[in-house]
Motif scaffolding. Sequence first.
Motif, PDB file in Angstrom:
ATOM      1  N   UNK A 173      -2.475   3.865  15.791  1.00 31.33           N
ATOM      2  CA  UNK A 173      -3.667   3.336  15.113  1.00 31.33           C
ATOM      3  C   UNK A 173      -3.318   2.959  13.680  1.00 31.33           C
ATOM      4  N   UNK A 174      -2.607   3.844  12.961  1.00 29.70           N
ATOM      5  CA  UNK A 174      -2.206   3.544  11.584  1.00 29.70           C
ATOM      6  C   UNK A 174      -1.247   2.360  11.534  1.00 29.70           C
ATOM      7  N   UNK A 175      -0.313   2.303  12.516  1.00 30.42           N
ATOM      8  CA  UNK A 175       0.617   1.156  12.557  1.00 30.42           C
ATOM      9  C   UNK A 175      -0.157  -0.145  12.781  1.00 30.42           C
ATOM     10  N   UNK A 176      -1.126  -0.116  13.689  1.00 23.07           N
ATOM     11  CA  UNK A 176      -1.942  -1.310  13.948  1.00 23.07           C
ATOM     12  C   UNK A 176      -2.741  -1.680  12.702  1.00 23.07           C
ATOM     13  N   UNK A 177      -3.277  -0.676  11.993  1.00 20.75           N
ATOM     14  CA  UNK A 177      -4.030  -0.954  10.764  1.00 20.75           C
ATOM     15  C   UNK A 177      -3.115  -1.538   9.691  1.00 20.75           C
ATOM     16  N   UNK A 178      -1.901  -0.964   9.542  1.00 17.83           N
ATOM     17  CA  UNK A 178      -0.958  -1.491   8.553  1.00 17.83           C
ATOM     18  C   UNK A 178      -0.524  -2.921   8.906  1.00 17.83           C
ATOM     19  N   UNK A 179      -0.299  -3.117  10.219  1.00 17.50           N
ATOM     20  CA  UNK A 179       0.082  -4.467  10.663  1.00 17.50           C
ATOM     21  C   UNK A 179      -1.047  -5.460  10.390  1.00 17.50           C
ATOM     22  N   UNK A 180      -2.248  -5.034  10.677  1.00 19.73           N
ATOM     23  CA  UNK A 180      -3.403  -5.918  10.420  1.00 19.73           C
ATOM     24  C   UNK A 180      -3.553  -6.175   8.926  1.00 19.73           C
ATOM     25  N   UNK A 181      -3.347  -5.109   8.134  1.00 21.89           N
ATOM     26  CA  UNK A 181      -3.442  -5.260   6.678  1.00 21.89           C
ATOM     27  C   UNK A 181      -2.377  -6.228   6.158  1.00 21.89           C
ATOM     28  N   UNK A 182      -1.141  -6.112   6.658  1.00 20.73           N
ATOM     29  CA  UNK A 182      -0.083  -7.027   6.219  1.00 20.73           C
ATOM     30  C   UNK A 182      -0.374  -8.455   6.696  1.00 20.73           C
ATOM     31  N   UNK A 183      -0.914  -8.579   7.915  1.00 19.51           N
ATOM     32  CA  UNK A 183      -1.267  -9.917   8.416  1.00 19.51           C
ATOM     33  C   UNK A 183      -2.354 -10.543   7.543  1.00 19.51           C
TER      34      UNK A 183
END
Length: 164
Positions: free
Chosen positions: A33-43
């Motif tokens: 979940x945190x990885x997906x949030x970080x990925x979304x944040x970077x995107x």
Amino acid sequence: MDLITPSSGLIIWQLLGFLALLLILAKFAWKPILAALEERESTIEQALSAAEAAKAEMANLKSENERLLQEARAERDAILKSANDAATKMLEEAKNQASAQATRMIEDAKAVIETEKKAALTEVKVQVAQLSLDITEKLLRKSLANDTEQKALVDTFVKDLKLN
């Protein structure tokens, strides 16, 4: 009332189940979940930076278009000015040529008139001289016939000479 107030054993079991669930979620769910949030944040950050870059590029293009438009307007103005100058110059040259040609034609006409005038005067003088000779010849033939008439003719000539 047992349903409204839970016993202490139930609270402990619920707490242990919650902690177990929390550990399982922390181990397996929180990282993805945190990885997906970080990925979304970077995107989202990349999209924002791309939008900023596109905005800057658009501003660049707009300023470049404005500069090109100004250059085109200046070039158009220069072309129009040179065309107007050329037209004015051509018109002035045509006027000067027409004036020079008119002056030449007037001078030529004056020369022709003067030549014809001189020719006419010469012709008149020739005719007057011819008539004078004819008259003189007739008078001399008539006058030479007798002396008194010759004296009268000489007196008339003398009077005419004094008058003129």
